[in-house]
Design a protein around this motif. Structure first.
Motif, PDB file in Angstrom:
ATOM      1  N   LEU A 134      -8.573  -1.666  -1.015  1.00  0.00           N
ATOM      2  CA  LEU A 134      -8.262  -1.018  -2.283  1.00  0.00           C
ATOM      3  C   LEU A 134      -9.321  -1.369  -3.316  1.00  0.00           C
ATOM      4  O   LEU A 134      -9.886  -2.468  -3.286  1.00  0.00           O
ATOM      5  CB  LEU A 134      -6.891  -1.470  -2.806  1.00  0.00           C
ATOM      6  N   LEU A 192      -6.137  -7.248  -0.445  1.00  0.00           N
ATOM      7  CA  LEU A 192      -6.482  -5.834  -0.274  1.00  0.00           C
ATOM      8  C   LEU A 192      -7.695  -5.457  -1.115  1.00  0.00           C
ATOM      9  O   LEU A 192      -8.501  -4.606  -0.724  1.00  0.00           O
ATOM     10  CB  LEU A 192      -5.290  -4.952  -0.652  1.00  0.00           C
ATOM     11  N   VAL A 222      -6.411   4.258  -2.591  1.00  0.00           N
ATOM     12  CA  VAL A 222      -5.036   4.184  -2.091  1.00  0.00           C
ATOM     13  C   VAL A 222      -4.804   5.221  -1.002  1.00  0.00           C
ATOM     14  O   VAL A 222      -4.195   4.954   0.040  1.00  0.00           O
ATOM     15  CB  VAL A 222      -4.027   4.403  -3.242  1.00  0.00           C
ATOM     16  N   ARG A 243       0.826  -1.207   0.000  1.00  0.00           N
ATOM     17  CA  ARG A 243       0.000   0.000   0.000  1.00  0.00           C
ATOM     18  C   ARG A 243       0.864   1.263   0.000  1.00  0.00           C
ATOM     19  O   ARG A 243       0.550   2.237  -0.687  1.00  0.00           O
ATOM     20  CB  ARG A 243      -0.936   0.003   1.206  1.00  0.00           C
TER      21      ARG A 243
END
Length: 202
Positions: free
Chosen positions: A181, A175, A197, A130
């Protein structure tokens, strides 16, 4: 150097702005003669030649300068490749020699960038991935439609974050699945939205 890199070299000599560079394109190679460039948009990966081939050495994002070592040595120390689609322009092309203040500012920015890149290689896998995406979203323009970041190759992400390709693939899937995300597309053309993000989704 390839045709696109030759175009860049010519642009550096004439002061003409370079055009868009597609993701994965080599910008210049270590040892080649050239000039310095400012990253107008996008992310550039820098690699240094080693006994086992090219090794990851750093990154540059919007506003950073690459190839500044040519001011001293006349040649590139690193090989530069577009980690995402990017645009470059010659740096200090209209000056015979950059001012001391300008060089000090660039040095401070480079040291700060190195610290940020080192941080990508520590911590939990999800945090590393990330943070890399956050790093790459710098300079993305948001409009009515959420800006999207085209993800680099899994191999690039793995080498930058010091993870295995399998771990990177699994982490991105997790994610996306848990909603952290917004991931879309398939293997070679996956994207994430900048808002997801940066944690700025409405």
């Amino acid at each position: 150097m390839n045709e696109e890199s030759d175009d860049l070299a010519e642009a550096g000599q004439t002061g003409v702005k370079a055009g868009p560079i597609p993701r994965g394109q080599t910008i210049y190679k270590a040892g080649a003669e050239g000039t310095s460039w400012r990253v107008v948009s996008g992310t550039v990966r820098l690699d240094q030649p080693g006994p086992d081939g090219l090794q990851f050495a750093g990154m540059a994002v919007t506003g950073d300068v690459i190839g500044a070592e040519t001011l001293l040595f006349g040649r590139y120390t690193f090989t530069a490749r577009a980690l995402s689609a990017c645009v470059l322009e010659p740096w200090c092309a209209d000056q015979a020699e950059p001012s001391g203040q300008l060089l000090l500012g660039m040095l401070a920015a480079t040291e700060r960038r190195m610290a940020e890149v080192l941080a990508l290689r520590s911590g939990k896998a999800g945090d590393r991935v990330r943070r890399l995406f956050e790093f790459m979203t710098a300079g993305l323009t948001r409009g009515r439609k959420a800006a999207r970041l085209a993800l680099p190759r899994l191999k690039d992400i793995a080498e930058i974050t010091d993870l295995s390709v399998e771990t990177v693939s699994r982490t991105i899937s997790h994610l996306g699945a848990d909603g952290t995300l917004e991931v879309s597309g398939r293997y070679r053309s996956r994207h994430v939205t900048a808002d997801s993000v940066l944690g700025t989704r409405g």
